[in-house]
Design a protein around this motif. Sequence first.
Motif, PDB file in Angstrom:
ATOM      1  N   MET A   1       0.855  -1.241  -0.018  1.00 23.91           N
ATOM      2  CA  MET A   1       0.077  -0.037  -0.064  1.00 23.91           C
ATOM      3  C   MET A   1       0.904   1.344  -0.061  1.00 23.91           C
ATOM      4  O   MET A   1       2.067   1.187   0.755  1.00 23.91           O
ATOM      5  N   VAL A   2       0.511   2.307  -0.892  1.00 25.09           N
ATOM      6  CA  VAL A   2       0.991   3.552  -0.789  1.00 25.09           C
ATOM      7  C   VAL A   2       0.152   4.724  -0.348  1.00 25.09           C
ATOM      8  O   VAL A   2      -1.052   4.527  -0.480  1.00 25.09           O
ATOM      9  N   GLU A   3       0.810   5.572   0.310  1.00 31.01           N
ATOM     10  CA  GLU A   3       0.083   6.651   0.901  1.00 31.01           C
ATOM     11  C   GLU A   3       0.234   7.916   0.052  1.00 31.01           C
ATOM     12  O   GLU A   3       1.543   8.177   0.111  1.00 31.01           O
ATOM     13  N   ILE A   4      -0.521   8.380  -0.663  1.00 27.83           N
ATOM     14  CA  ILE A   4      -0.274   9.595  -1.420  1.00 27.83           C
ATOM     15  C   ILE A   4      -0.941  10.789  -0.960  1.00 27.83           C
ATOM     16  O   ILE A   4      -2.187  11.011  -0.825  1.00 27.83           O
ATOM     17  N   HIS A   5      -0.269  12.001  -0.915  1.00 31.58           N
ATOM     18  CA  HIS A   5      -1.018  13.332  -0.617  1.00 31.58           C
ATOM     19  C   HIS A   5      -1.083  14.097  -1.659  1.00 31.58           C
ATOM     20  O   HIS A   5      -0.535  13.971  -2.643  1.00 31.58           O
ATOM     21  N   VAL A   6      -2.552  14.367  -1.619  1.00 28.82           N
ATOM     22  CA  VAL A   6      -3.195  15.010  -3.046  1.00 28.82           C
ATOM     23  C   VAL A   6      -3.526  16.580  -2.693  1.00 28.82           C
ATOM     24  O   VAL A   6      -4.559  16.702  -2.071  1.00 28.82           O
ATOM     25  N   THR A  19      -9.692   9.159  -7.894  1.00 27.24           N
ATOM     26  CA  THR A  19      -9.993   7.808  -8.069  1.00 27.24           C
ATOM     27  C   THR A  19      -9.917   7.264  -9.432  1.00 27.24           C
ATOM     28  O   THR A  19      -8.959   6.352  -9.791  1.00 27.24           O
ATOM     29  N   LYS A  20     -10.475   8.096 -10.342  1.00 29.40           N
ATOM     30  CA  LYS A  20     -10.408   7.545 -11.837  1.00 29.40           C
ATOM     31  C   LYS A  20      -9.087   7.585 -12.356  1.00 29.40           C
ATOM     32  O   LYS A  20      -8.788   6.782 -13.111  1.00 29.40           O
ATOM     33  N   ALA A  21      -8.436   8.828 -11.794  1.00 35.50           N
ATOM     34  CA  ALA A  21      -6.997   8.819 -12.492  1.00 35.50           C
ATOM     35  C   ALA A  21      -6.378   7.553 -12.046  1.00 35.50           C
ATOM     36  O   ALA A  21      -5.380   6.923 -12.925  1.00 35.50           O
ATOM     37  N   VAL A  22      -6.393   7.094 -11.007  1.00 38.46           N
ATOM     38  CA  VAL A  22      -5.730   5.922 -10.355  1.00 38.46           C
ATOM     39  C   VAL A  22      -6.103   4.671 -10.998  1.00 38.46           C
ATOM     40  O   VAL A  22      -5.381   3.872 -11.714  1.00 38.46           O
ATOM     41  N   LEU A  23      -7.658   4.818 -11.275  1.00 41.17           N
ATOM     42  CA  LEU A  23      -8.087   3.430 -11.933  1.00 41.17           C
ATOM     43  C   LEU A  23      -7.644   3.485 -13.437  1.00 41.17           C
ATOM     44  O   LEU A  23      -7.673   2.265 -14.025  1.00 41.17           O
ATOM     45  N   SER A  24      -7.373   4.673 -14.190  1.00 41.43           N
ATOM     46  CA  SER A  24      -6.711   4.699 -15.413  1.00 41.43           C
ATOM     47  C   SER A  24      -5.555   3.910 -15.667  1.00 41.43           C
ATOM     48  O   SER A  24      -5.156   3.473 -16.602  1.00 41.43           O
ATOM     49  N   GLN A  25      -4.644   4.020 -14.445  1.00 46.39           N
ATOM     50  CA  GLN A  25      -3.393   3.472 -14.426  1.00 46.39           C
ATOM     51  C   GLN A  25      -3.536   2.098 -14.207  1.00 46.39           C
ATOM     52  O   GLN A  25      -2.583   0.726 -14.564  1.00 46.39           O
ATOM     53  N   ASP A  26      -4.487   1.470 -13.208  1.00 45.43           N
ATOM     54  CA  ASP A  26      -4.678   0.106 -12.794  1.00 45.43           C
ATOM     55  C   ASP A  26      -6.156  -0.101 -12.537  1.00 45.43           C
ATOM     56  O   ASP A  26      -6.504   0.179 -11.255  1.00 45.43           O
ATOM     57  N   GLU A  27      -6.909  -0.726 -13.280  1.00 44.89           N
ATOM     58  CA  GLU A  27      -8.466  -0.987 -12.845  1.00 44.89           C
ATOM     59  C   GLU A  27      -8.705  -1.657 -12.086  1.00 44.89           C
ATOM     60  O   GLU A  27      -9.817  -1.723 -11.562  1.00 44.89           O
ATOM     61  N   ASP A  28      -7.803  -2.483 -11.481  1.00 47.16           N
ATOM     62  CA  ASP A  28      -7.901  -3.166 -10.169  1.00 47.16           C
ATOM     63  C   ASP A  28      -7.493  -2.702  -8.987  1.00 47.16           C
ATOM     64  O   ASP A  28      -7.469  -3.489  -7.915  1.00 47.16           O
ATOM     65  N   ALA A  29      -7.039  -1.617  -9.110  1.00 44.51           N
ATOM     66  CA  ALA A  29      -6.652  -0.834  -7.812  1.00 44.51           C
ATOM     67  C   ALA A  29      -7.617  -0.581  -6.809  1.00 44.51           C
ATOM     68  O   ALA A  29      -8.625  -0.472  -6.999  1.00 44.51           O
ATOM     69  N   LYS A  30      -7.096  -0.529  -5.585  1.00 41.83           N
ATOM     70  CA  LYS A  30      -7.866  -0.533  -4.441  1.00 41.83           C
ATOM     71  C   LYS A  30      -7.683   1.100  -3.891  1.00 41.83           C
ATOM     72  O   LYS A  30      -6.709   1.309  -3.680  1.00 41.83           O
ATOM     73  N   VAL A  31      -8.686   1.877  -3.903  1.00 40.75           N
ATOM     74  CA  VAL A  31      -8.248   3.373  -3.471  1.00 40.75           C
ATOM     75  C   VAL A  31      -9.377   3.671  -2.318  1.00 40.75           C
ATOM     76  O   VAL A  31     -10.504   3.536  -2.282  1.00 40.75           O
ATOM     77  N   ASN A  32      -8.601   3.940  -1.144  1.00 37.61           N
ATOM     78  CA  ASN A  32      -9.279   4.591  -0.213  1.00 37.61           C
ATOM     79  C   ASN A  32      -9.043   6.073   0.036  1.00 37.61           C
ATOM     80  O   ASN A  32      -7.721   6.530   0.172  1.00 37.61           O
ATOM     81  N   VAL A  33     -10.060   6.996   0.122  1.00 34.13           N
ATOM     82  CA  VAL A  33      -9.900   8.726   0.132  1.00 34.13           C
ATOM     83  C   VAL A  33     -10.159   8.920   1.546  1.00 34.13           C
ATOM     84  O   VAL A  33     -11.089   8.807   2.112  1.00 34.13           O
ATOM     85  N   TYR A  41      -4.933   6.124  -0.281  1.00 37.17           N
ATOM     86  CA  TYR A  41      -4.293   4.918   0.351  1.00 37.17           C
ATOM     87  C   TYR A  41      -4.412   3.996  -0.978  1.00 37.17           C
ATOM     88  O   TYR A  41      -5.630   3.721  -0.998  1.00 37.17           O
ATOM     89  N   VAL A  42      -3.374   3.629  -1.668  1.00 35.82           N
ATOM     90  CA  VAL A  42      -3.740   2.860  -2.947  1.00 35.82           C
ATOM     91  C   VAL A  42      -2.936   1.555  -2.762  1.00 35.82           C
ATOM     92  O   VAL A  42      -1.975   1.313  -2.401  1.00 35.82           O
ATOM     93  N   THR A  43      -3.612   0.651  -3.219  1.00 36.32           N
ATOM     94  CA  THR A  43      -3.165  -0.806  -3.420  1.00 36.32           C
ATOM     95  C   THR A  43      -3.244  -1.218  -4.937  1.00 36.32           C
ATOM     96  O   THR A  43      -4.245  -1.041  -5.425  1.00 36.32           O
ATOM     97  N   SER A  44      -1.936  -1.330  -5.398  1.00 35.84           N
ATOM     98  CA  SER A  44      -2.106  -1.419  -6.745  1.00 35.84           C
ATOM     99  C   SER A  44      -0.557  -2.048  -7.312  1.00 35.84           C
ATOM    100  O   SER A  44       0.351  -2.067  -6.562  1.00 35.84           O
ATOM    101  N   THR A  45      -0.713  -2.618  -8.513  1.00 35.46           N
ATOM    102  CA  THR A  45       0.359  -3.170  -9.045  1.00 35.46           C
ATOM    103  C   THR A  45       1.057  -2.440 -10.138  1.00 35.46           C
ATOM    104  O   THR A  45       2.131  -2.712 -10.564  1.00 35.46           O
ATOM    105  N   SER A  46       0.665  -1.147 -10.255  1.00 34.04           N
ATOM    106  CA  SER A  46       1.382  -0.161 -11.030  1.00 34.04           C
ATOM    107  C   SER A  46       2.415   0.636 -10.429  1.00 34.04           C
ATOM    108  O   SER A  46       2.383   0.663  -8.830  1.00 34.04           O
TER     109      SER A  46
END
Length: 69
Positions: A1-6, A19-33, A41-46
Amino acid sequence: MVEIHVEKMTCGGCASRVTKAVLSQDEDAKVNVDLKTKRIYVTSTSEVSDLVQAISSAGYPARVANEAA
């Protein structure tokens, strides 16, 4: 998991676009805002750099806040 300040993420619409921007990179990503802290907070393979770039390109300057295993 990575924590990103936006930066500039202030409402539900912002959170949706980020969230859509993250999903454009990895449609299976898990995003908590967390709007209060302007963090996601993102869990992704990207690559984290690709996620940060996609969010920034969507108009929300972003940076990695913390990396966890």
